[in-house]
Scaffold this motif. Structure first.
Motif, PDB file in Angstrom:
ATOM      1  N   ILE A 448     -11.824  32.461   0.975  1.00  0.00           N
ATOM      2  CA  ILE A 448     -12.191  32.144  -0.409  1.00  0.00           C
ATOM      3  C   ILE A 448     -11.975  30.665  -0.712  1.00  0.00           C
ATOM      4  N   ASN A 449     -12.011  29.852   0.310  1.00  0.00           N
ATOM      5  CA  ASN A 449     -11.716  28.426   0.152  1.00  0.00           C
ATOM      6  C   ASN A 449     -12.708  27.701  -0.746  1.00  0.00           C
ATOM      7  N   ASP A 450     -13.917  28.257  -0.914  1.00  0.00           N
ATOM      8  CA  ASP A 450     -14.917  27.622  -1.788  1.00  0.00           C
ATOM      9  C   ASP A 450     -14.784  28.072  -3.235  1.00  0.00           C
ATOM     10  N   CYS A 451     -13.776  28.881  -3.531  1.00  0.00           N
ATOM     11  CA  CYS A 451     -13.585  29.402  -4.886  1.00  0.00           C
ATOM     12  C   CYS A 451     -12.547  28.565  -5.650  1.00  0.00           C
ATOM     13  N   HIS A 452     -12.772  28.412  -6.943  1.00  0.00           N
ATOM     14  CA  HIS A 452     -11.823  27.697  -7.795  1.00  0.00           C
ATOM     15  C   HIS A 452     -10.672  28.593  -8.242  1.00  0.00           C
ATOM     16  N   LYS A 464       1.132  33.138  -4.679  1.00  0.00           N
ATOM     17  CA  LYS A 464       0.640  32.376  -5.833  1.00  0.00           C
ATOM     18  C   LYS A 464       0.845  30.879  -5.585  1.00  0.00           C
ATOM     19  N   GLY A 465       2.014  30.517  -5.096  1.00  0.00           N
ATOM     20  CA  GLY A 465       2.294  29.116  -4.835  1.00  0.00           C
ATOM     21  C   GLY A 465       1.424  28.548  -3.724  1.00  0.00           C
ATOM     22  N   THR A 466       1.215  29.330  -2.674  1.00  0.00           N
ATOM     23  CA  THR A 466       0.393  28.865  -1.549  1.00  0.00           C
ATOM     24  C   THR A 466      -1.061  28.676  -1.976  1.00  0.00           C
ATOM     25  N   ALA A 470      -3.428  25.208  -2.143  1.00  0.00           N
ATOM     26  CA  ALA A 470      -4.758  25.128  -1.538  1.00  0.00           C
ATOM     27  C   ALA A 470      -5.844  24.802  -2.563  1.00  0.00           C
ATOM     28  N   GLY A 471      -5.452  24.680  -3.834  1.00  0.00           N
ATOM     29  CA  GLY A 471      -6.420  24.351  -4.871  1.00  0.00           C
ATOM     30  C   GLY A 471      -7.130  25.536  -5.482  1.00  0.00           C
ATOM     31  N   ILE A 472      -6.601  26.740  -5.241  1.00  0.00           N
ATOM     32  CA  ILE A 472      -7.194  27.970  -5.782  1.00  0.00           C
ATOM     33  C   ILE A 472      -6.268  28.505  -6.863  1.00  0.00           C
ATOM     34  N   ASP A 473      -6.790  28.705  -8.053  1.00  0.00           N
ATOM     35  CA  ASP A 473      -5.988  29.146  -9.194  1.00  0.00           C
ATOM     36  C   ASP A 473      -5.780  30.658  -9.138  1.00  0.00           C
ATOM     37  N   PRO A 474      -4.553  31.165  -8.938  1.00  0.00           N
ATOM     38  CA  PRO A 474      -4.306  32.612  -8.918  1.00  0.00           C
ATOM     39  C   PRO A 474      -4.125  33.133 -10.346  1.00  0.00           C
ATOM     40  N   VAL A 475      -4.886  34.142 -10.731  1.00  0.00           N
ATOM     41  CA  VAL A 475      -4.892  34.600 -12.125  1.00  0.00           C
ATOM     42  C   VAL A 475      -4.736  36.114 -12.166  1.00  0.00           C
ATOM     43  N   ASP A 476      -3.690  36.581 -12.863  1.00  0.00           N
ATOM     44  CA  ASP A 476      -3.537  38.023 -13.059  1.00  0.00           C
ATOM     45  C   ASP A 476      -3.554  38.406 -14.538  1.00  0.00           C
TER      46      ASP A 476
END
Length: 521
Positions: A448-452, A464-466, A470-476
């Motif tokens: 999912i590296n192309d995902c924001h 979440k931190g990792t 990597a520049g990917i926003d984890p959202v729950d």
């Protein structure tokens, strides 16, 4: 006497009677989605609803998970492996048996007789009311095994007239069986068309077997493409919906698939599905053993975007096994082995199935209303801002999967036009026995590296931190909300942060398409 003529021994009067019975059985009141797709096209691969299609077409696709992206969140399909023989050889195919942890076309754990297949269909439909479609897709070619294919359809139509029938074929024998396909009320046919130029085709197909003779090279490819296009035109002339599958093979047919798209669109194909080549060496295919690579995620998406025009692209294909059972993206075939099916007490309850489908229609209407309400407040003038968002879901059109439990992520492109489904990415489970595997997490990030952002129902602090690194926003925060509404909601917040200066928009990199072994959850 030809094999096609042999099928005619089945009484066509009985077939017509079964068709009338089926037409009565499927007349369930529809109250589902009536919103228009953002692209306003005539297909449904990108989520068209009842308002986008003629009523007779909508009736055919509204609960077919392969022909409707919206339906695939709610409805299941099953394949029965009654067709072992094949009349062509493809350089990307190796039809291995007994490989239950592997998900790709041509793979099955057990082959069935028509009698066994019909009982299995009834057993699955009794246990899984959302199962609406029976497909025959191999493990060879459905029309290279016509007697077994049509006998299976006859038996199923007698007992379960509400189930849609469809088949997949390479198209070589298709023109000989179009009348039989129509007679059995098979109103969905998939043809795999990888080229319309024999110079390209000879690189994909070592041989075909046609008219009692084995043909090779360019001659074989010429015969194959002529027969495929002839069969496509014949099906369309009879009102049968045709989906065209094409395998994207970098350096061989990737650029040529634009020409394939134009050829099938001009002949009336309903949907075009461009799939990535499965090229891992462990599958034992010619391409795999000779180092032919598959496409990256962005290479595939760019080609699909380029081909998307008046005919929609199918983006939600899972390249299913020839004995797959369940929702797209899951495989419940192990629950329905021949041994288990023979021991089951099968009670086919049509009323229960119809009640479930009515409930799904109501849910789809709610999803459409929620999407439109969220979209109404979106900021305008941001046409150039598009982002990809990964979603962890167990089905039902909701953000309802724990990040660590996801075996795939559905990918949506968010823009001020709304949320558009553009693909899926298989991954290994991050959580294994209650703890996270770091190599699996790296694999998820590559996928999912192309995902924001990634939306999920829950996520632990470490991943979440990792992901953030990597520049990917984890959202729950959208847990258990409808997917499209959530994607649009996140996009609106993203635009607000851009306006405030909190963020600077930048395109992401590419991502890896993970093929190979797939362990069902």
């Amino acid at each position: 006497m030809s094999s096609a003529a042999g099928i005619a021994t089945i009484n066509l009067t009985d077939i017509r009677s079964m068709r009338e019975h089926r037409e009565l059985a499927v007349k369930v009141e529809h109250t589902g989605c009536s919103t228009s797709s953002a692209q306003g096209k005539t297909g449904c691969g990108s989520g068209a609803g009842a308002g986008d299609l003629p009523p007779e077409i909508w009736e055919k696709v509204k609960n077919h998970p392969c022909y409707s992206e919206e339906a695939h969140h709610h409805y299941a399909r099953m394949h029965v492996a009654v067709a072992p023989a094949c009349n062509i050889q493809c350089n990307y195919c190796n039809r291995k048996y007994d490989c239950s942890n592997e998900s790709r076309p041509g793979v099955v754990s057990e082959r069935l007789t028509p009698e066994q297949a019909a009982r299995k269909v009834l057993a699955v439909a009794s246990e899984i009311p959302q199962m609406t479609v029976l497909g025959i897709a191999g493990p060879g070619d459905a029309l290279a095994n016509p007697t077994k294919t049509f006998e299976t359809f006859r038996r199923v139509a007698e007992r379960a007239p509400d189930i849609k029938l469809c088949l997949s074929t390479n198209g070589l024998a298709l023109p000989d069986y179009v009348d039989q396909i129509q007679a059995f009320n098979v109103d969905h046919v998939t043809i795999t068309i990888n080229m319309v130029d024999p110079q390209v085709g000879e690189k994909i197909y070592p041989w075909i077997f046609y008219d009692h003779k084995r043909w090779r090279g360019r001659d074989a490819a010429k015969i194959l493409t002529e027969r495929q296009l002839e069969g496509l035109e014949m099906l369309v002339s009879k009102g049968i919906l045709v989906k065209v599958n094409s395998v994207m093979i970098p350096g061989i047919n990737d650029g040529h698939l634009v020409e394939v798209n134009e050829a099938v669109k001009s002949r009336g194909a309903f949907l075009h599905n461009i799939m990535p080549l499965i090229s891992e060496a462990e599958h034992g295919t010619y391409f795999g053993l000779n180092g032919q690579r598959g496409p990256s995620a962005q290479e595939l998406k760019l080609l699909q975007d380029r081909c998307e025009g008046e005919m929609n692209m199918m983006r939600h294909c899972r390249q299913c096994r020839a004995d797959a059972v369940g929702l797209l993206g899951e495989d419940r075939s192990a629950e329905f082995t021949t041994e288990k099916v023979m021991a089951m007490e099968v009670r086919y309850d049509l009323a229960r199935r119809q009640a479930y489908q009515t409930q799904v229609d109501e849910t789809r209407a709610e999803i459409g209303a929620a999407r439109e309400a969220e979209l109404a407040g979106i900021a305008q003038g941001a046409d150039d801002v598009k982002i990809l968002i990964a979603v962890a879901t167990k089905g039902g059109g909701k953000v309802n999967e724990h990040f660590g439990h996801a075996h795939e992520f559905q990918i949506y492109e968010a823009s001020n036009a709304g949320a558009k489904f553009v693909g899926h990415r298989r991954v290994d489970h991050y959580c294994q026995g209650g703890y996270g595997e770091e190599d699996a997490l790296e694999g998820v990030i590559r996928a999912i590296n192309d995902c924001h952002a990634v939306l999920c129902s829950k996520i632990g602090g470490c991943p979440k931190g990792t992901l953030k690194e990597a520049g990917i926003d984890p959202v729950d925060s959208f847990a258990h909300e409808y997917i499209e509404r959530s994607v649009i909601g996140y996009y609106k917040d993203y635009l607000a942060r851009l306006d405030s200066g909190e963020l600077t928009h930048a395109d992401r990199g590419d991502a890896a398409i993970r093929q190979g072994a797939f362990i069902a959850a």
